[in-house]
Design a protein around this motif. Structure first.
Motif, PDB file in Angstrom:
ATOM      1  N   GLU A  57       0.804  -1.219   0.000  1.00 24.73           N
ATOM      2  CA  GLU A  57       0.000   0.000   0.000  1.00 24.73           C
ATOM      3  C   GLU A  57       0.840   1.274   0.000  1.00 24.73           C
ATOM      4  N   GLY A  95      -6.161   1.188  -1.784  1.00 27.24           N
ATOM      5  CA  GLY A  95      -5.369   0.225  -1.023  1.00 27.24           C
ATOM      6  C   GLY A  95      -5.382  -1.130  -1.674  1.00 27.24           C
ATOM      7  N   SER A 145      -7.572   0.665   5.486  1.00 25.77           N
ATOM      8  CA  SER A 145      -6.306   0.093   5.062  1.00 25.77           C
ATOM      9  C   SER A 145      -5.587  -0.560   6.238  1.00 25.77           C
ATOM     10  N   ARG A 166      -3.877   4.998  -3.025  1.00 20.12           N
ATOM     11  CA  ARG A 166      -2.602   4.449  -3.506  1.00 20.12           C
ATOM     12  C   ARG A 166      -2.449   4.702  -4.994  1.00 20.12           C
TER      13      ARG A 166
END
Length: 380
Positions: free
Chosen positions: A151, A322, A333, A351
């Motif tokens: 991540e 994520g 996350s 992300r």
């Protein structure tokens, strides 16, 4: 659509696709069959094993092909638990591990009554080594730790972790799904006892993977009476996909330096583009050499990551919130949780991940688009 979710999956490389078609049409025999067609398929399979061992800098006797990272994690962890160097029922892991690792450990907790301790991450995404030291018990037999965080792209200090564990006779399994093809694996096997990778993370086909287990360990298989992959798993071996994955791995390894140089430039371009909204953004990262340049994990203050993802998607950019394995589960996350970030703050996480074909202009455009979305939202 401009794609910025390579950490979730990559397109199949053209050369890998050509290899798959050739192997599936010309080397289609069952690798366990004793006739010539089977022998040819088995020869191709063993050539792939040799090449993957070469890229990983390990002995080929420890290479086992699987259906992907999740199966590799489960079977690798099981193998190490059966090969434990001492008696004990305690496992250590991190709070940010992939769901396949957590589900595997949950199974061993439920069925074999193991105790599991999960260690948090520091603010830079690195495991808290002091907490790890405190967690180690006489009964600790295994550490399951990701090599790279999927991540935010931070890399764990496997050498230092190994030094703590080896003197206590603790075996180490490392989920390397996010790092294979993105960092040099020379020396990694000196620090861990098993490694898992997944083909579609480095432009190979989906449904392919591999686990390496130190061949000097004596382990027991999870599946009874399995005959394929030297008894490691059942089912006819998917030789065409393994061949395609191997070609993709060769290409990733050969282009490693140039790709990382490219990713560093893309990262700098993107971060420069979002400078006008720096007061609204927190980027989670570590310093070199503990950071993959291809992955950017960040949080927009006061804005849910899902909103930013949908707005980017509407404007032609594919980003994520994520790990793809937890999207839609309404959970935050794992990395944010492991770093002590919870509630609304954690829900602001997004992300961005780069690939071979990402251009600087696309990276700049994404940054400018995020700036525009933040400005538009703040004016409402």
């Amino acid at each position: 659509m401009k794609y910025f979710d390579y950490a979730a999956s990559c397109p199949l490389d053209d050369e890998a696709a050509e290899t798959y078609v050739k192997a599936a049409t010309k080397y289609f025999g069952n690798s366990q069959s004793l006739h010539d067609s089977g022998s040819v398929a088995n020869s191709l399979l063993e050539n792939c094993r040799d090449e993957m061992a070469h890229i990983l800098h390990v002995e080929k006797e420890g290479i086992y092909f699987t259906s992907g990272g999740s199966e590799s994690n489960f079977l690798g962890i099981h193998a190490l638990l059966t090969a434990a160097k001492k008696n004990g029922k305690h496992i250590i892991t991190s709070m940010a591990e992939h769901s396949s690792v957590k589900s595997a450990l949950d199974k061993f907790i439920d069925e074999q009554h193991y105790e599991v301790t999960a260690i948090p991450l520091l603010s830079n995404g690195i495991i808290d080594l002091d907490q790890l030291k405190l967690a180690i018990k006489e009964e600790t037999v295994l550490l399951a730790i990701q090599h790279g965080n999927s991540e935010i792209g931070t890399l764990q200090p496997l050498k230092e972790i190994s030094n703590l564990c080896k003197e206590k006779q603790i075996l180490i399994h490392s989920d390397c799904v996010h790092t294979f093809g993105k960092t040099d694996f020379k020396g990694i096997s000196d620090y861990v006892d098993s490694i898992s990778i997944s083909g579609h993370k480095f432009y190979g086909p989906k449904g392919t993977g591999m686990v390496y287990i130190n061949p000097y360990l004596k382990w027991n298989p999870y599946y009874p009476a399995a005959t394929h992959e030297k008894g490691f798993r059942p089912g006819t071996v998917n030789v065409p996909s393994i061949a395609a994955m191997t070609v993709a791995a060769q290409k990733a390894d050969k282009q490693l330096h140039n790709n990382n140089t490219h990713y560093k430039q893309l990262r700098e371009t993107f971060l420069h583009a979002i400078e006008p909204v720096n007061e609204h953004v927190i980027v989670y990262q570590s310093d070199e050499p503990y950071q993959l340049p291809s992955t950017i994990g960040m949080r927009i203050k006061g804005m849910e990551g899902q909103f930013m993802m949908l707005e980017c998607n509407r404007r032609g950019f594919a980003i994520s919130t994520g790990s793809a394995c937890q999207v839609g589960m309404q959970s935050i996350s794992k990395t944010m949780h492991a770093m002590g970030i919870t509630g609304k703050d954690a829900k602001g996480f997004i992300r961005i991940s780069f690939g071979w074909h990402t251009t600087e202009e696309e990276s700049r455009e994404l940054g400018q688009t995020i700036v525009k979305i933040i400005h538009e939202t703040s004016l409402r």
